[in-house]
Design an enzyme around this catalytic site. Structure first.
Site: not given
Length: 347
Positions: A137-139
């Site tokens: 995801g966002c990481v």
């Protein structure tokens, strides 16, 4: 390991936030006791507009997850190719110079993976190494840089490319008027980014990846992610995210101390723009100056949260305005797991 260049790509369809509020208000008409609730939520995320893979009317034509995922592959390949070519051009390299390609996404699935399909389109060498990564995801933008740097430590004469492709708009659950889905519908946009990293023996100029650190927070699976069902990806987004971001300081301090520096020595912050409350929590946790996350705030306002690609867009801005040689930078992101990734840079 040096970051040689970043290439960016956004879909051609751009809509300001008011246009998207109007479209979603019609979609979810009658679903809210307070008709202004959707508008309030969308204004609170402080996004001014977003680029989307399809024209607004195109989303109603998607009959299910299969259609949405097919659109993800088609649009993802176009954006991914554009981003890689832009990054290579900035680095003065050709596709044949790529030794290893890392690709990250959380908004669609593809087998063969996007990087394999791009190997034919670009083309890439037949001996290119490929590492597709799903689910961070966002990481994943920060984690992808870290994993590419790990590889280049072992092969210092080689070149790696990190590709992030996120088509968040295709994950929208049209029948779901939950608060989490409404927030996501106002926050996330579409885009792709590619980063060229080169090993220490290549002699390239650019910020050096000094060190990286992965931090996993136990028993936080339900903070962020997907529930995957017949209709595709249904967002899991908890109010705990800003609280976890507010606790980032001890991990950052320990990471920097392990490399002999303090937070006050960081001149450039490349932070994933997860949303206003997340950015505010990080500013407070790290006791940052008001303009320390200016690149992140500007990106959020201009195009929204592009999941893993966003931190790479922010990195591109930082590269355009480099600090003095020797200055330290900190690239950071958080995502499903729940986890964070820290990357120490030096210009």
């Amino acid at each position: 390991m040096q970051i040689a260049a970043v290439g960016l790509s956004l879909p051609k369809h751009h809509f300001d936030q008011e246009e998207l509020i109007d479209a979603l208000s019609k979609l979810w008409a009658g679903r809210f006791h307070n008709p202004q609730r959707l508008e309030q939520i969308h204004h609170n995320v402080r996004v001014g507009g977003r680029h989307l893979a399809l024209p607004i009317e195109g989303y109603a034509k998607l009959s299910g997850f299969g259609d949405a995922n097919a659109a993800f592959i088609e649009c993802g390949l176009e954006l991914g190719e554009q981003a890689i070519r832009a990054a290579l051009e900035r680095a003065g390299l050709a596709t044949c110079d790529i030794d290893h390609i890392f690709s990250v996404t959380v908004t669609g699935i593809s087998a063969p993976s996007l990087d394999a399909r791009l190997a034919n389109r670009l083309p890439l060498r037949s001996d290119v190494k490929r590492t597709p990564i799903f689910g961070l995801g966002c990481v994943a933008g920060a984690a992808g840089i870290a994993r590419a740097a790990d590889y280049l430590r072992a092969f210092p004469d080689q070149t790696a490319v990190l590709l992030s492709v996120e088509i968040c708009s295709l994950t929208l659950q049209r029948a779901d008027a939950s608060i989490a889905n409404v927030i996501a519908s106002g926050l996330f946009g579409d885009g792709a980014a590619a980063v060229v990293l080169r090993g220490a023996d290549t002699g390239v100029c650019g910020p050096r990846v000094v060190a990286t650190r992965s931090i996993f927070y136990p028993h936080t699976e339900r903070v962020m992610g997907w529930d995957v069902g017949d209709g595709g990806f249904q967002v899991v987004l908890s109010a705990e995210v800003p609280k976890l971001a507010a606790g980032l300081r001890p991990d950052v301090d320990q990471f920097l101390a392990d490399h002999g520096i303090g937070l006050s020595e960081i001149e450039v912050f490349v932070c994933h723009p997860g949303g206003p409350r997340v950015l505010e929590a990080i500013e407070q946790s790290l006791s940052l100056a008001p303009d320390a996350l200016a690149y992140s705030w500007e990106h959020l306002s201009r195009v929204g949260n592009l999941s893993s690609a966003s931190v790479l867009f922010v990195l591109a801005e930082a590269l355009e305005d480099p600090p003095e040689p020797g200055a330290f930078g900190l690239l950071l992101a958080m995502g499903p797991g729940f986890c964070s990734e820290l990357v120490l840079l030096q210009w």
